[in-house]
Every structure is written in C-alpha cells, then in structure tokens.
Design a protein around this motif. Structure first.
Motif: not given
Length: 347
Positions: A89-108
């Motif tokens: 039931g968790n639809l609003h999700l959060f993550l913390y990532t290293k700066v170098k990986s931010a673009k990867f998660f942005g693409d997701l």
C-alpha cells in the motif's frame, strides 16, 4: 540470456546475507540497520549478483556485481521493490542515492527533492510531490517576521513548550513542524495532539506536519557514509537543503533549535545548522534548555519516568495538557509500549 532468479532474503539466512554484505562492500556500502525487506538476484550457481532493500516507504542498499553491470539487473531489482511496496500500500516512494547514480534513478521515474553535493540525492517517485507540499505550505505564508521550529516531541514536555514560547515571542509567525515519521515510542497522531494542546495559548503558532520531507535521525540512510561524523554532516546538510526551500516559500528568516548539552550527535547537528543557515540568509538561534530539579528537561527523561511510573517527577517535566493525556485511559496502549521497551533513552 542467463537464467537469473530474484527472491526475498530471509533475515535468518546468514549465508546469503554474507554474500549481500560482500556485494554492498564492493560499492562502499554497508547493510543498513533499518531494513524490513531484502531481495537478491542469484545466478545459476546461487551466487548473489545483485541486491536491493526497503525500509518503510523508502528504497535503499542497491548493488550489482561489477561482472554483471550493463545487464539491466538493477532495473529489475527496482521494479521488484516497487511491486513489493505497492502490495504493502506504499505508493509514494523515496530513495537516497549517491550523486553519480541520480540520473539512473531519474530515468526510472524518480524526481529530485534535494541534494548534498558530492554526498547524496534525495528523490521521490512523484513529479509533483514536494512542489505540491510547498504549495500547501504557501497558503499559510504571512507578512512580518516568520520563524521556524522542527520538533519530534516524543512526548511534548515543558522544555518543548518553553522553546516554542521563546521562539513565538520573538516573531510575528512561528511555523512549527512536527516530525511525521512514526519511528518513535509515542505515535505521530498523539505527538501532534500533545503539541497542538501544549501551544494552543500561542495565537501566532502555525502547526505543520513535516510529511516525508523532513527526515529523522531514525530513518536517515547512513549506509553509504563512511563514519558517524559523515552521517551527521550528511543528514544536517540534507535537512538544510530541504528546509531552505521550505523557508523560501514561507518567508522564514530564523530557525530556532534547543540547546543540546548531552547529545553529541544533536550538538554537532546544531553546530552545522549555525554555520550553514546564515549563508542562505536564515538566522539559527540556539535556545538554552529549560531546567527542572537542576537538570535540563529532556524527552528521554520523561520516557524513563513514564516507564517507571514516577508521576511526582512527571509533574515537573510535563505541561498539564501532556500530563492529563498520560493519566487518561486513552494513553494505556502508549504507556504499555513504553514500559515494554528495553531502552527509552535514545530516539
């Protein structure tokens, strides 16, 4: 393509967890102490070649073996974790990532909330999540001098009340944020109720939920920062990156914090705020702690007294509103939780 298997890791499966830990270590990460779901990607020989985890509504602790990068494994792991979260039931999700990986998660499909350069990026899976939160806050913007206070209030004490009264007396509007995360012995709904009752006599105090954007010590991801000092520094700077955006919307020019004579962690946190906030035009004002019986009043002491049933001491530590609650039948489940807790001194 090779046949890989993605499965949940049991907390008791020490052999697989050792492989997970080794894989995380290759990425300069240690397994977070706050995890409620761990998954692993296995190759045909049951070697762990990828991993990812959840805690609450966050995704964390990702790693893929260097021998298998470029195969889309992390994408599969993230997709799996999102499905797990949706089932919860968790639809609003959060993550913390290293700066170098931010673009990867942005693409997701994750969007940046705030970042600490060279350290971490805080992201969510809603394009309009944080901006919507800011728009709601903006409705309470006022003219004149505005200040802010952030508190957990676990529970609301005479010390908290004194801090709010001191800050409220020095400004036209005091925006008081109560940490919403339920990582405390006293649940958020009760903490907020006790704060509201304890500041009801102050007409210029505006109460806010922190929502998921002001992160507590209990859930800040420390797993990719090398030592305790780096964790405190990273947490403080992320908090300030988020708070600066909130302050701009509410015209806040001062943030009040309570002096921390006993906790080295909070003391260092306050020091970083005092150094950094003036750089963005916000005063950081440290208020000396209110004392009772010759000691600074602390929520930890209150929880100890509640655990031990020391009502005589509680009368010197709690406002009448908090005292009335803890003496009421409504407080029975919370008191039982505190009494059964092994350690009530920490957060």
């Amino acid at each position: 393509m090779s046949e890989y298997t993605l499965a949940q890791v049991s907390p008791s499966d020490k052999s697989v967890l050792a492989q997970v830990d080794a894989l995380l270590a290759q990425e300069g990460i240690r397994r977070d102490g706050n995890l409620d779901y761990i998954c692993a990607m296995f190759d045909e020989e049951y070697n762990v070649i990828g991993t990812g985890s959840c805690f609450g509504n966050t995704l964390r602790c990702f790693a893929v073996s260097s021998a298998h990068q470029g195969e889309g494994l992390l994408n599969q792991i993230i997709t799996h974790l999102i499905e797990v979260q949706c089932a919860r039931g968790n639809l609003h999700l959060f993550l913390y990532t290293k700066v170098k990986s931010a673009k990867f998660f942005g693409d997701l499909g994750f969007y940046e909330i705030a970042r600490v350069e060279d350290t971490l990026v805080f992201m969510e899976n809603r394009r309009d999540g944080f901006s919507s939160y800011l728009r709601q806050l903006e409705k309470t913007r006022t003219e004149g001098k505005s200040a802010a206070l952030v508190m957990n209030a676990n529970p609301f004490t005479l010390g908290h009340q004194y801090l709010v009264e001191t800050a409220a007396a020095a400004c036209d509007t005091l925006h008081l944020f109560v940490v919403s995360e339920d990582a405390s012995l006293v649940p958020f709904a009760i903490r907020k109720k006790l704060v509201a009752e304890g500041v009801a006599h102050l007409p210029n105090v505006v109460l806010h939920d922190s929502g998921p954007y002001i992160i507590s010590n209990a859930t800040f991801p420390s797993y990719f920062l090398k030592d305790e000092a780096a964790v405190i520094d990273g947490h403080a700077r992320l908090d300030l990156a988020v708070f600066t955006k909130i302050a701009a919307v509410l015209n806040i020019t001062a943030r009040y914090v309570g002096e921390e004579p006993t906790s080295q962690v909070t003391g260092l946190y306050n020091q970083i705020m005092c150094e950094q906030l003036p750089k963005v035009g916000i005063d950081c004002i440290v208020v000396p702690r209110k004392q009772a019986n010759g000691r600074a009043i602390s929520a930890s002491t209150v929880r100890q007294c509640l655990q031990n049933g020391d009502w005589a001491a509680l009368e010197t530590l709690l406002p009448q509103t908090s005292l009335a609650y803890f003496r009421s039948p409504e407080a029975a489940p919370v008191l039982d939780r505190i009494r059964r807790s092994g350690n009530v001194v920490h957060y």
